[in-house]
Design a protein around this motif. Structure first.
Motif, PDB file in Angstrom:
ATOM      1  N   PHE B  28      63.980  45.849  98.569  1.00  0.00           N
ATOM      2  CA  PHE B  28      65.246  46.533  98.316  1.00  0.00           C
ATOM      3  C   PHE B  28      66.347  45.731  98.992  1.00  0.00           C
ATOM      4  CE2 PHE B  28      68.587  49.537  99.623  1.00  0.00           C
ATOM      5  CZ  PHE B  28      68.933  50.071  98.389  1.00  0.00           C
ATOM      6  N   LEU B  29      67.410  45.466  98.247  1.00  0.00           N
ATOM      7  CA  LEU B  29      68.519  44.712  98.818  1.00  0.00           C
ATOM      8  C   LEU B  29      69.776  45.573  98.774  1.00  0.00           C
ATOM      9  CD1 LEU B  29      68.064  41.238  97.074  1.00  0.00           C
ATOM     10  CD2 LEU B  29      67.264  41.946  99.324  1.00  0.00           C
ATOM     11  N   LEU B  30      70.543  45.473  99.841  1.00  0.00           N
ATOM     12  CA  LEU B  30      71.828  46.148  99.871  1.00  0.00           C
ATOM     13  C   LEU B  30      72.879  45.058 100.034  1.00  0.00           C
ATOM     14  CD1 LEU B  30      73.318  48.881  99.998  1.00  0.00           C
ATOM     15  CD2 LEU B  30      73.115  48.752 102.471  1.00  0.00           C
ATOM     16  N   HIS B  31      73.810  45.013  99.086  1.00  0.00           N
ATOM     17  CA  HIS B  31      74.797  43.946  99.120  1.00  0.00           C
ATOM     18  C   HIS B  31      76.062  44.403  99.814  1.00  0.00           C
ATOM     19  CE1 HIS B  31      72.220  41.665  96.507  1.00  0.00           C
ATOM     20  NE2 HIS B  31      72.075  42.761  95.783  1.00  0.00           N
ATOM     21  N   GLU B  32      76.803  43.428 100.291  1.00  0.00           N
ATOM     22  CA  GLU B  32      78.062  43.703 100.986  1.00  0.00           C
ATOM     23  C   GLU B  32      78.995  44.522 100.085  1.00  0.00           C
ATOM     24  OE1 GLU B  32      79.080  40.926 103.739  1.00  0.00           O
ATOM     25  OE2 GLU B  32      80.083  42.708 104.528  1.00  0.00           O
ATOM     26  N   LYS B  33      79.621  45.528 100.668  1.00  0.00           N
ATOM     27  CA  LYS B  33      80.616  46.379  99.999  1.00  0.00           C
ATOM     28  C   LYS B  33      80.069  47.137  98.803  1.00  0.00           C
ATOM     29  CE  LYS B  33      84.332  43.640 101.651  1.00  0.00           C
ATOM     30  NZ  LYS B  33      85.549  43.966 102.198  1.00  0.00           N
ATOM     31  N   SER B 189      88.341  51.581 102.524  1.00  0.00           N
ATOM     32  CA  SER B 189      87.827  50.811 103.660  1.00  0.00           C
ATOM     33  C   SER B 189      86.914  49.679 103.214  1.00  0.00           C
ATOM     34  CB  SER B 189      87.083  51.737 104.625  1.00  0.00           C
ATOM     35  OG  SER B 189      86.014  52.351 103.945  1.00  0.00           O
ATOM     36  N   GLY B 190      86.479  49.703 101.968  1.00  0.00           N
ATOM     37  CA  GLY B 190      85.603  48.635 101.487  1.00  0.00           C
ATOM     38  C   GLY B 190      84.302  48.565 102.253  1.00  0.00           C
ATOM     39  N   ILE B 191      83.841  49.726 102.685  1.00  0.00           N
ATOM     40  CA  ILE B 191      82.625  49.810 103.478  1.00  0.00           C
ATOM     41  C   ILE B 191      81.400  49.687 102.565  1.00  0.00           C
ATOM     42  CG2 ILE B 191      82.301  52.301 103.270  1.00  0.00           C
ATOM     43  CD1 ILE B 191      81.922  52.399 106.281  1.00  0.00           C
ATOM     44  N   THR B 192      80.286  49.298 103.138  1.00  0.00           N
ATOM     45  CA  THR B 192      79.025  49.328 102.412  1.00  0.00           C
ATOM     46  C   THR B 192      78.397  50.690 102.689  1.00  0.00           C
ATOM     47  OG1 THR B 192      78.790  46.992 102.885  1.00  0.00           O
ATOM     48  CG2 THR B 192      76.835  48.129 102.085  1.00  0.00           C
ATOM     49  N   ALA B 193      77.897  51.343 101.665  1.00  0.00           N
ATOM     50  CA  ALA B 193      77.380  52.693 101.892  1.00  0.00           C
ATOM     51  C   ALA B 193      76.106  52.953 101.121  1.00  0.00           C
ATOM     52  CB  ALA B 193      78.435  53.734 101.515  1.00  0.00           C
TER      53      ALA B 193
END
Lengths: 232, 366
Positions: B28-33, B189-193
């Motif tokens: 599983f990959l979580l990408h920036e923003k 905020s351009g947060i990663t969530a």
């Protein structure tokens, strides 16, 4: 009835004239039980914390033992402490039998399970996920423990009250290991036992009333703090 | 996207609780923003996955890496945890004032007093709770509490935020207001969530990607329309709300248009299946049109079935009609307007039609 009335009058008399012997006994009681409670809080809260926050085999057994310990008969503690501190007992070299230190020792043993038991319950009552929430806020382990103590502060204060209440009114162990030596290891409860035995009911009443007042005062102060801390 | 721009990557993750496997995620990959929604039934491992992502739960095998670096030592773990934050289902506020609650993450990090003040006030304002600053956290409503909890998590200004159904316990209006605010803050905020949700519209609205979980596995991940419109299997289809799922068998392939036999009827469908394949035909209710006259000549829809309205349910602006087209069960949504104009009622005979392209085929095991 006369006896009670006389006792009350005597008590007020002793009180108002600041009888040095009574004052000395009262002060020693506060000192001894206060120190014993302090020690039991240090040991009880920290070990309660460990038991409440960790998982290990036999945890339920340990908690049952602690809960049993909350009702530990003072005379049993007195007996064991006496044997340990006896001249040729395992801790005889300390030479503290029949001293106030011995009373502190015994009282701390009585109060520790009380404080520990209530601490365990207090910490286990906090929401399960609170620990995870604290850690997820970036807390170190030490910070987490500190925040948990702060969150459980009201029931923990109840633990302190219960511990102090238990030992200040305890007589069996104090008389066995302290010896009720006049001007040295005599505390309010042992003095009451002695005066009652001698038939000096008025003095016994006087001391009992002081004891009652003392317990009331300490609890009152703690309750004030607790109430002030209650949500507005 | 590749492995290299992943902010978090998971490999061969396995988690067991009490000897029972609860999570098994090969990758599983979580990408920036990126904003990812985890959806799935209760007990499918969504919350567990969040805990693992937050390093609050140790996997029995596999690991998560932050920007390609494994998190191993206690220092690395703490450093990682201080870059992320999590909001739970319950607000889990501390027994102190609202202000102190929002400031708590900053205090834990030893941020300077002035900065704590400035940032705490900013986030109190962000979540519209500045007027509650000095109130005890014990005296808040459910919505207010969850706002405090969100403000506390955002005040840290984390790189990644994990949200575990933060609104599930709230009533719909409160929930809506809060979702609006959260969406705005997340976008700005351009947060990663990573967000666990039970609410499909929430998932559609907020996320760049949806991951559907079932019994500890991620069964499908993709952009929302892909997941909603092209579920990989019957489970996902059922879960994401393809209300009509019919079992059938492909009879013929007419240059890409498949003729599928379903409950003794024939349905035209477009999809990836071969003759004689057993399939699920998934038909979204919003793609089923209702008419009171046979629309055969006027419509481009290839599938027209006469049927009877069995049941009518209200769904806010829509009505959900359950139809029986002589053995073929169908579900359709109609607007209240159409409902009134067509004089629809239970027991009424109607014509249901849908296009071949509205039928999504999922091959099933025989």
């Amino acid at each position: 009835m006369d006896l009670i009335l006389e006792g009350l009058i005597k008590a007020f008399h002793l009180f108002l004239t600041l009888d040095p012997e009574v004052l000395g006994i009262t002060w020693l009681s506060i000192k001894v039980s206060g120190l014993a409670t302090f020690i039991s809080v240090i040991i009880g809260v920290s070990s309660g914390m460990i038991v409440a926050l960790t998982r290990f085999p036999g945890k339920k057994f340990v908690v049952s033992v602690v809960n049993t310990g909350m009702g530990l008969p003072p005379v049993v503690v007195g007996l064991f402490v006496t044997v340990f501190l006896w001249r040729n007992g395992p801790l005889g070299f300390l030479n503290i039998l029949y001293t106030p230190t011995a009373i502190i020792f015994a009282q701390a043993i009585i109060a520790t399970p009380i404080v520990m038991g209530i601490s365990i319950a207090a910490l286990q009552n906090l929401p399960n996920k609170l620990r995870l929430q604290i850690l997820s806020l970036g807390a170190t382990r030490v910070q987490m423990v500190w925040i948990l103590i702060r969150e459980a502060r009201l029931p923990l204060m109840a633990a302190v009250m219960a511990g102090f209440g238990g030992v200040i009114s305890e007589v069996g162990a104090s008389i066995m290991v302290g010896g009720n030596i006049k001007g040295y290891s005599r505390v309010l409860t042992t003095a009451t036992v002695m005066e009652t035995g001698r038939g000096n009911f008025d003095v016994a009443f006087a001391i009992s009333i002081i004891l009652l007042l003392l317990v009331f005062l300490v609890n009152y102060i703690f309750t004030l703090i607790q109430q002030r801390e209650r949500p507005r | 996207m590749t492995n290299s721009d992943a902010i978090i990557s998971i490999k061969n993750l396995k988690v067991a609780l009490g000897g029972v496997s609860v999570l098994d995620i090969p990758s599983f990959l979580l990408h920036e923003k990126e904003i990812v929604s985890l959806i799935g039934p209760n007990g499918s491992g969504k919350s567990t996955l969040l805990l693992v992502l937050n390093c609050l739960l140790r996997p029995i095998s596999g690991a998560i890496a932050y920007r390609q670096e494994a998190i191993v030592t206690r220092e690395e773990l703490l450093r990682y945890r201080r870059r992320v934050s999590m909001v739970f289902q319950e607000p889990l506020l501390f027994d102190t004032t609202v202000y102190n609650n929002v400031a708590s993450g900053l205090k834990i990090r030893g941020v300077k007093r002035n900065e704590i003040r400035e940032r705490t006030m900013r986030y109190l304002k962000c979540f519209n709770i500045e007027q509650l600053a000095n109130r005890s956290a014990r005296k808040l409503s459910g919505g207010e509490s969850q706002r405090v909890s969100l403000a506390r998590a955002f005040a840290i200004e984390p790189e990644i935020i994990f949200l575990d159904e933060p609104f599930s316990a709230l009533d719909p209006p409160t929930r809506h207001a809060l979702t609006d605010d959260l969406e705005k803050i997340v976008r700005e905020s351009g947060i990663t969530a990573v967000m666990v949700t039970h609410d499909q519209s929430e998932a559609l609205r907020m996320s760049d990607r949806i991951a559907v979980m079932n019994s500890g596995k991620i069964v499908q991940t993709g952009n929302p329309s892909m997941v909603m419109n092209s579920p990989v299997n019957g489970f996902v289809a059922n879960f994401v709300g393809m209300e009509t799922i019919l079992e059938g068998r492909v009879l013929k392939d007419n240059q890409g248009v498949l003729l599928v036999s379903v409950a003794g009827k024939e349905i035209d469908a477009v999809g990836d299946a071969r003759v004689d394949d057993a399939v699920y035909c998934c038909i979204r209710p919003e793609n089923v049109t209702i008419d009171i006259f046979d629309p055969d000549d006027m419509t481009s829809a290839r599938n027209v079935f006469p049927g009877e309205i069995l049941d009518i349910d209200s769904l806010g602006p829509f009505l959900r009609l359950s139809l029986d087209c002589t053995g073929l069960p169908l579900v359709a949504y109609v607007t209240r307007e159409a409902f009134a104009t067509l004089h629809l009622a239970e027991g009424k005979n109607v014509f249901a039609s849908f296009k071949a392209t509205s039928v999504h085929l999922v091959r099933r095991k025989r």
